[in-house]
Scaffold this motif. Structure first.
Motif, PDB file in Angstrom:
ATOM      1  N   VAL A  79      14.703   8.410 -18.362  1.00 51.27           N
ATOM      2  CA  VAL A  79      15.599   8.238 -19.506  1.00 51.27           C
ATOM      3  C   VAL A  79      16.743   7.289 -19.142  1.00 51.27           C
ATOM      4  O   VAL A  79      17.068   6.350 -19.874  1.00 51.27           O
ATOM      5  CB  VAL A  79      16.146   9.604 -19.974  1.00 51.27           C
ATOM      6  CG1 VAL A  79      17.318   9.404 -20.932  1.00 51.27           C
ATOM      7  CG2 VAL A  79      15.044  10.401 -20.660  1.00 51.27           C
ATOM      8  N   PHE A  80      17.364   7.542 -17.991  1.00 49.49           N
ATOM      9  CA  PHE A  80      18.499   6.708 -17.583  1.00 49.49           C
ATOM     10  C   PHE A  80      18.059   5.306 -17.180  1.00 49.49           C
ATOM     11  O   PHE A  80      18.782   4.334 -17.402  1.00 49.49           O
ATOM     12  CB  PHE A  80      19.251   7.368 -16.420  1.00 49.49           C
ATOM     13  CG  PHE A  80      20.187   8.457 -16.845  1.00 49.49           C
ATOM     14  CD1 PHE A  80      21.494   8.169 -17.197  1.00 49.49           C
ATOM     15  CD2 PHE A  80      19.766   9.763 -16.903  1.00 49.49           C
ATOM     16  CE1 PHE A  80      22.364   9.167 -17.601  1.00 49.49           C
ATOM     17  CE2 PHE A  80      20.619  10.782 -17.302  1.00 49.49           C
ATOM     18  CZ  PHE A  80      21.928  10.487 -17.649  1.00 49.49           C
ATOM     19  N   ALA A  81      16.869   5.193 -16.573  1.00 45.25           N
ATOM     20  CA  ALA A  81      16.436   3.893 -16.061  1.00 45.25           C
ATOM     21  C   ALA A  81      15.877   2.982 -17.148  1.00 45.25           C
ATOM     22  O   ALA A  81      16.012   1.757 -17.057  1.00 45.25           O
ATOM     23  CB  ALA A  81      15.394   4.089 -14.969  1.00 45.25           C
ATOM     24  N   LEU A  82      15.250   3.571 -18.170  1.00 45.14           N
ATOM     25  CA  LEU A  82      14.558   2.754 -19.162  1.00 45.14           C
ATOM     26  C   LEU A  82      15.355   2.497 -20.430  1.00 45.14           C
ATOM     27  O   LEU A  82      15.016   1.595 -21.197  1.00 45.14           O
ATOM     28  CB  LEU A  82      13.218   3.412 -19.520  1.00 45.14           C
ATOM     29  CG  LEU A  82      12.234   3.584 -18.352  1.00 45.14           C
ATOM     30  CD1 LEU A  82      10.942   4.230 -18.831  1.00 45.14           C
ATOM     31  CD2 LEU A  82      11.945   2.243 -17.683  1.00 45.14           C
ATOM     32  N   HIS A  92      23.405  -1.246  -9.288  1.00 42.58           N
ATOM     33  CA  HIS A  92      22.362  -1.029  -8.293  1.00 42.58           C
ATOM     34  C   HIS A  92      22.542   0.267  -7.502  1.00 42.58           C
ATOM     35  O   HIS A  92      21.596   1.020  -7.304  1.00 42.58           O
ATOM     36  CB  HIS A  92      22.318  -2.223  -7.338  1.00 42.58           C
ATOM     37  CG  HIS A  92      22.292  -3.542  -8.034  1.00 42.58           C
ATOM     38  ND1 HIS A  92      21.414  -3.820  -9.067  1.00 42.58           N
ATOM     39  CD2 HIS A  92      23.036  -4.671  -7.862  1.00 42.58           C
ATOM     40  CE1 HIS A  92      21.613  -5.057  -9.491  1.00 42.58           C
ATOM     41  NE2 HIS A  92      22.589  -5.596  -8.781  1.00 42.58           N
ATOM     42  N   THR A  93      23.762   0.514  -7.057  1.00 42.40           N
ATOM     43  CA  THR A  93      23.998   1.715  -6.246  1.00 42.40           C
ATOM     44  C   THR A  93      23.804   2.976  -7.079  1.00 42.40           C
ATOM     45  O   THR A  93      23.210   3.967  -6.614  1.00 42.40           O
ATOM     46  CB  THR A  93      25.415   1.691  -5.651  1.00 42.40           C
ATOM     47  OG1 THR A  93      25.563   0.523  -4.834  1.00 42.40           O
ATOM     48  CG2 THR A  93      25.659   2.929  -4.808  1.00 42.40           C
ATOM     49  N   THR A 189      14.321  -0.993  -2.896  1.00 48.41           N
ATOM     50  CA  THR A 189      14.777  -1.605  -4.147  1.00 48.41           C
ATOM     51  C   THR A 189      16.280  -1.833  -4.131  1.00 48.41           C
ATOM     52  O   THR A 189      16.773  -2.878  -4.597  1.00 48.41           O
ATOM     53  CB  THR A 189      14.394  -0.715  -5.344  1.00 48.41           C
ATOM     54  OG1 THR A 189      12.980  -0.517  -5.357  1.00 48.41           O
ATOM     55  CG2 THR A 189      14.816  -1.350  -6.653  1.00 48.41           C
ATOM     56  N   TRP A 190      17.026  -0.872  -3.605  1.00 48.78           N
ATOM     57  CA  TRP A 190      18.488  -1.022  -3.527  1.00 48.78           C
ATOM     58  C   TRP A 190      18.857  -2.201  -2.635  1.00 48.78           C
ATOM     59  O   TRP A 190      19.734  -3.002  -2.982  1.00 48.78           O
ATOM     60  CB  TRP A 190      19.100   0.265  -2.994  1.00 48.78           C
ATOM     61  CG  TRP A 190      20.589   0.187  -2.834  1.00 48.78           C
ATOM     62  CD1 TRP A 190      21.528   0.219  -3.822  1.00 48.78           C
ATOM     63  CD2 TRP A 190      21.298   0.069  -1.600  1.00 48.78           C
ATOM     64  NE1 TRP A 190      22.790   0.121  -3.291  1.00 48.78           N
ATOM     65  CE2 TRP A 190      22.685   0.027  -1.921  1.00 48.78           C
ATOM     66  CE3 TRP A 190      20.919  -0.004  -0.267  1.00 48.78           C
ATOM     67  CZ2 TRP A 190      23.662  -0.076  -0.951  1.00 48.78           C
ATOM     68  CZ3 TRP A 190      21.892  -0.108   0.709  1.00 48.78           C
ATOM     69  CH2 TRP A 190      23.261  -0.147   0.364  1.00 48.78           C
ATOM     70  N   LEU A 191      18.177  -2.304  -1.490  1.00 55.92           N
ATOM     71  CA  LEU A 191      18.439  -3.438  -0.597  1.00 55.92           C
ATOM     72  C   LEU A 191      18.081  -4.762  -1.265  1.00 55.92           C
ATOM     73  O   LEU A 191      18.809  -5.763  -1.131  1.00 55.92           O
ATOM     74  CB  LEU A 191      17.645  -3.272   0.701  1.00 55.92           C
ATOM     75  CG  LEU A 191      18.053  -2.103   1.600  1.00 55.92           C
ATOM     76  CD1 LEU A 191      17.097  -1.968   2.773  1.00 55.92           C
ATOM     77  CD2 LEU A 191      19.491  -2.265   2.093  1.00 55.92           C
ATOM     78  N   ALA A 192      16.958  -4.772  -2.003  1.00 52.12           N
ATOM     79  CA  ALA A 192      16.550  -5.993  -2.710  1.00 52.12           C
ATOM     80  C   ALA A 192      17.551  -6.346  -3.794  1.00 52.12           C
ATOM     81  O   ALA A 192      17.871  -7.532  -4.000  1.00 52.12           O
ATOM     82  CB  ALA A 192      15.160  -5.801  -3.311  1.00 52.12           C
ATOM     83  N   ALA A 197      21.694  -9.926  -5.673  1.00 49.23           N
ATOM     84  CA  ALA A 197      23.041 -10.109  -6.215  1.00 49.23           C
ATOM     85  C   ALA A 197      23.870 -11.018  -5.315  1.00 49.23           C
ATOM     86  O   ALA A 197      24.648 -11.859  -5.795  1.00 49.23           O
ATOM     87  CB  ALA A 197      23.717  -8.751  -6.372  1.00 49.23           C
ATOM     88  N   ARG A 198      23.691 -10.853  -4.024  1.00 43.04           N
ATOM     89  CA  ARG A 198      24.423 -11.700  -3.078  1.00 43.04           C
ATOM     90  C   ARG A 198      23.989 -13.163  -3.197  1.00 43.04           C
ATOM     91  O   ARG A 198      24.833 -14.068  -3.191  1.00 43.04           O
ATOM     92  CB  ARG A 198      24.198 -11.192  -1.656  1.00 43.04           C
ATOM     93  CG  ARG A 198      24.945 -11.975  -0.588  1.00 43.04           C
ATOM     94  CD  ARG A 198      24.634 -11.416   0.783  1.00 43.04           C
ATOM     95  NE  ARG A 198      25.315 -12.167   1.834  1.00 43.04           N
ATOM     96  CZ  ARG A 198      25.161 -11.929   3.135  1.00 43.04           C
ATOM     97  NH1 ARG A 198      24.353 -10.954   3.532  1.00 43.04           N
ATOM     98  NH2 ARG A 198      25.804 -12.647   4.024  1.00 43.04           N
TER      99      ARG A 198
END
Length: 212
Positions: A79-82, A92-93, A189-192, A197-198
């Motif tokens: 629900v939160f992601a889509l 991201h975090t 995924t978080w690292l990606a 973003a960087r």
């Protein structure tokens, strides 16, 4: 090197969606076997109604509870992601914490349930579960004088109940493995996301310097 984390986000959502779908199937099969046992245990002679303490259904109930918790936690993440209004794509975090906060507890519950159900299944012959009992007598045949008994007083559905109870247990194992994969994927995924973003920020800064 430019990284596109979108496929990782998609894979994450697909895996969690599969966990939710598998959980529904586990609830359906485990609840059905438990319902048949509760309805027939006092009347069907194949269930030994004179010896009810021989059966332990806590493992089946644990599988239902584990699947239900996995479904609820998976649904919360989806629900939160889509839903775009929550804007987790750019947070991201928070997205990673949400993924870990839903998959990690579900994985732990599934692992404990698998171990618990396995221990109960190995307690035979002192105690039988729905799985061990139906799988043990699924191919047995009633005596000749009992062949005319109604279907609800025989073991004609033991083969189906055996397969369903096994599906609930091994399906929970599959869910646990998918949740474990999703935990690792959440970190990747978080690292990606952070790397992308960087890189985007560096490109914007470079473009700004060129324009100036």
């Amino acid at each position: 090197m430019k990284i596109n984390p979108a496929p990782l986000h998609l894979a994450q959502s697909i895996i969690i969606g599969l966990c939710a779908a598998m959980s529904i199937a586990i609830i359906g099969t485990a609840a059905h076997t438990l319902d048949v046992f509760n309805k027939q245990q006092s009347s069907n002679p194949w269930w030994l109604p004179l010896w009810p303490q021989h059966f332990d259904t806590h493992g089946t109930k644990a599988l239902i509870g584990s699947a239900a918790s996995t479904f609820v936690l998976s649904a919360i993440y989806l629900v939160f992601a889509l839903i775009p209004s929550f804007n987790l794509v750019n947070r991201h975090t928070l997205r990673a914490l949400l993924a870990l906060g839903t998959t990690l507890p579900a994985a732990l519950v599934a692992l404990v349930t698998i171990i618990y159900a396995h221990i109960l299944n190995n307690d035979t012959p002192e105690i039988d579960t729905i799985q061990t009992w139906t799988c043990k007598y699924k191919n047995s045949r009633p005596l000749q004088q009992d062949l005319g008994l109604p279907s609800n007083l025989g073991n004609g559905n033991f083969n189906s109940l055996c397969m369903q109870s096994r599906f609930a247990l091994y399906g929970t194992l599959v869910v646990f493995l998918m949740l474990g994969a999703c935990i690792g994927l959440s970190v990747v995924t978080w690292l990606a996301d952070k790397w992308a973003a960087r890189q985007t920020r560096k490109e914007l800064e470079a473009n700004g310097q060129v324009q100036s």
